[in-house]
Scaffold this active site. Structure first.
Site, mmCIF file in Angstrom:
data_model
loop_
_atom_site.group_PDB
_atom_site.id
_atom_site.type_symbol
_atom_site.label_atom_id
_atom_site.label_comp_id
_atom_site.label_asym_id
_atom_site.label_seq_id
_atom_site.Cartn_x
_atom_site.Cartn_y
_atom_site.Cartn_z
ATOM 1 N N THR A 151 1.107 -4.222 4.293
ATOM 2 C CA THR A 151 0.810 -4.497 5.699
ATOM 3 C C THR A 151 0.189 -5.869 5.944
ATOM 4 O O THR A 151 0.214 -6.360 7.074
ATOM 5 C CB THR A 151 -0.131 -3.423 6.269
ATOM 6 O OG1 THR A 151 -1.341 -3.384 5.506
ATOM 7 C CG2 THR A 151 0.541 -2.062 6.256
ATOM 8 N N ASP A 152 -0.351 -6.512 4.903
ATOM 9 C CA ASP A 152 -1.053 -7.779 5.129
ATOM 10 C C ASP A 152 -0.140 -8.854 5.713
ATOM 11 O O ASP A 152 -0.572 -9.652 6.549
ATOM 12 C CB ASP A 152 -1.683 -8.286 3.828
ATOM 13 C CG ASP A 152 -2.992 -7.577 3.514
ATOM 14 O OD1 ASP A 152 -3.419 -6.737 4.317
ATOM 15 O OD2 ASP A 152 -3.572 -7.859 2.449
ATOM 16 N N TYR A 187 -7.923 0.721 -3.792
ATOM 17 C CA TYR A 187 -6.773 1.227 -4.554
ATOM 18 C C TYR A 187 -6.004 0.043 -5.117
ATOM 19 O O TYR A 187 -6.301 -1.122 -4.814
ATOM 20 C CB TYR A 187 -5.851 2.061 -3.652
ATOM 21 C CG TYR A 187 -5.424 1.321 -2.403
ATOM 22 C CD1 TYR A 187 -4.319 0.480 -2.411
ATOM 23 C CD2 TYR A 187 -6.160 1.435 -1.225
ATOM 24 C CE1 TYR A 187 -3.952 -0.226 -1.279
ATOM 25 C CE2 TYR A 187 -5.795 0.731 -0.086
ATOM 26 C CZ TYR A 187 -4.692 -0.097 -0.128
ATOM 27 O OH TYR A 187 -4.344 -0.799 0.990
ATOM 28 N N THR A 234 0.819 -1.217 0.000
ATOM 29 C CA THR A 234 0.000 0.000 0.000
ATOM 30 C C THR A 234 0.846 1.257 0.000
ATOM 31 O O THR A 234 0.466 2.275 -0.587
ATOM 32 C CB THR A 234 -0.939 -0.002 1.218
ATOM 33 O OG1 THR A 234 -1.798 -1.142 1.142
ATOM 34 C CG2 THR A 234 -1.785 1.260 1.272
ATOM 35 N N LYS A 246 -0.885 -6.936 12.819
ATOM 36 C CA LYS A 246 -1.933 -6.081 12.263
ATOM 37 C C LYS A 246 -3.256 -6.426 12.928
ATOM 38 O O LYS A 246 -3.755 -7.538 12.812
ATOM 39 C CB LYS A 246 -2.020 -6.289 10.748
ATOM 40 C CG LYS A 246 -2.973 -5.347 10.032
ATOM 41 C CD LYS A 246 -2.895 -5.563 8.524
ATOM 42 C CE LYS A 246 -3.815 -4.618 7.771
ATOM 43 N NZ LYS A 246 -3.711 -4.804 6.307
ATOM 44 N N GLU A 275 -5.060 -27.883 28.623
ATOM 45 C CA GLU A 275 -6.022 -28.266 27.577
ATOM 46 C C GLU A 275 -5.680 -29.631 26.966
ATOM 47 O O GLU A 275 -6.541 -30.460 26.767
ATOM 48 C CB GLU A 275 -6.113 -27.217 26.451
ATOM 49 C CG GLU A 275 -6.601 -25.856 26.893
ATOM 50 C CD GLU A 275 -8.069 -25.843 27.251
ATOM 51 O OE1 GLU A 275 -8.771 -26.814 26.914
ATOM 52 O OE2 GLU A 275 -8.505 -24.852 27.870
#
Length: 362
Positions: free
Chosen positions: A125-126, A59, A45, A198, A319
């Protein structure tokens, strides 16, 4: 006397005066050379463009080349001698293991140059959090490595890329950033590449760490508040110069009413490890336990992580009886970071005990 002659005479007088000073005074009176920072661009981006200034979320990524990114922030010249390289021009969701290795080797080579003070990697950023953690694990240098992106393209109103990039260069050029591991600069924060992630996909404050930022950049100055306790970079046992490929590691996302066939598909796809992104404390549903036990018996590592968004922390033998099943827990790493660490660790054969030790230490 002409202006040119006056300037020459002034320069000679200044030089003679400086030469007459003791060495320590000469050093103090001589302006320090600006550091050299290399910006390695990969797209994303921060290099994107929208159809109008109103397009902050719609975009095309990876359109602006690195030379234009640098030219768009003329203030960089006051911070460092900056030059750019275009490693890739892609949206970060298209990053592959092969590209990670290529990028890591290039960053490592640049930092071996004594003239280079630090490296900035511009990134979408992904998957920025995966790349920053990968570099944190494998690049054996104490020089600053700063990974930076933006949430809005440069064509949008209130675009965040210019300031993020400026802050990244400030940090990469700062001696105070040396030895702190790979860093992420977003929205004035300095985060550790180890645990930054993120959290939101449409806000400029998208990145955070469950353990807080390392510091901030304010008006071109760095301010530090904590250091990373985990092993990284120069203290890592991993070295990108010795890595040519990463093994396949799969993530299977936990939910109610899971389909255990997803684990079989991961094995058939060549996975050497499966990260189970479980609910809560990395929980495994009762109907999937036998499946994972059988897969582990075939030699595939099982790593229990959690899908919990903030502050997930998987406890060993809680767990599930991890000792009994020979499984590994991801500690505080989210599934995507657990995948990166498992892949790096499994570039050579490991026992589950060795892999668990690595998850504790990194």
């Amino acid at each position: 006397m002409t202006s040119g002659l006056r300037a020459t005479c002034a320069a000679l007088v200044a030089s003679a005066t400086l030469a007459a000073l003791p060495a320590w005074a000469q050093q103090a009176a001589t302006p320090a050379a600006k550091p050299t920072v290399v910006i390695v661009a990969t797209g994303g981006t921060i290099a994107g463009a929208g159809a109008s200034a109103l397009n902050s979320a719609t975009y095309q990524a990876a359109k602006v080349p690195v030379d234009k990114l640098i030219a768009g922030v003329p203030e960089l010249a006051s911070v460092a001698n900056v030059r750019g390289e275009q490693a890739f021009q892609i949206a970060s969701e298209s990053f592959t293991n092969d590209k990670l290795v290529v990028l890591g080797k290039r960053v490592s080579a640049l930092l071996k140059d004594p003239e280079v003070s630090g490296v900035v990697v511009t990134h979408g950023t992904d998957t920025l959090e995966e790349t920053s953690f990968f570099l944190n694990l494998v690049v054996r240098s104490d020089k600053p490595i700063v990974v930076v992106g933006s949430m809005r393209p440069g064509s949008a109103m209130s675009a965040d890329g210019m300031l993020n990039l400026y802050d990244a260069v400030v940090v990469a050029a700062s001696p105070s950033a040396k030895g702190k591991g790979v860093l992420v600069t977003m929205a004035d924060d300095i985060l550790s590449g180890r645990d930054a992630s993120k959290r939101v996909n449409i806000k400029t404050s998208a990145f955070s760490s469950p353990w807080g930022s390392l510091g901030m950049v304010v008006e071109g100055k760095t301010y530090w508040f904590r250091s990373l306790a985990k092993r990284h970079t120069i203290n890592s046992e991993f070295d990108i110069d010795a890595i040519d490929a990463l093994p396949e590691v799969a993530i299977v996302y936990g939910s109610g009413s899971m389909n255990p066939a997803l684990y079989d598909a991961a094995v058939q796809g060549g996975a050497k490890a499966i990260v189970h992104a479980g609910t809560g404390n990395g929980s495994v549903p009762n109907y999937a336990v036998d499946k994972l036990k059988a897969i582990r018996e075939k030699g595939v590592m099982i790593v229990r992580s959690t899908r919990v968004g903030e502050g997930g922390f998987v406890l060993r033998n809680a767990e599930q009886p991890d000792d009994q099943y020979d499984w590994v827990v991801a500690h505080d790493l989210n599934p995507q970071k657990a995948k990166i660490l498992a892949a790096v660790a499994l570039t050579r054969p490991r026992s589950s005990a060795e892999l668990q030790r690595i998850f504790w230490e990194y």
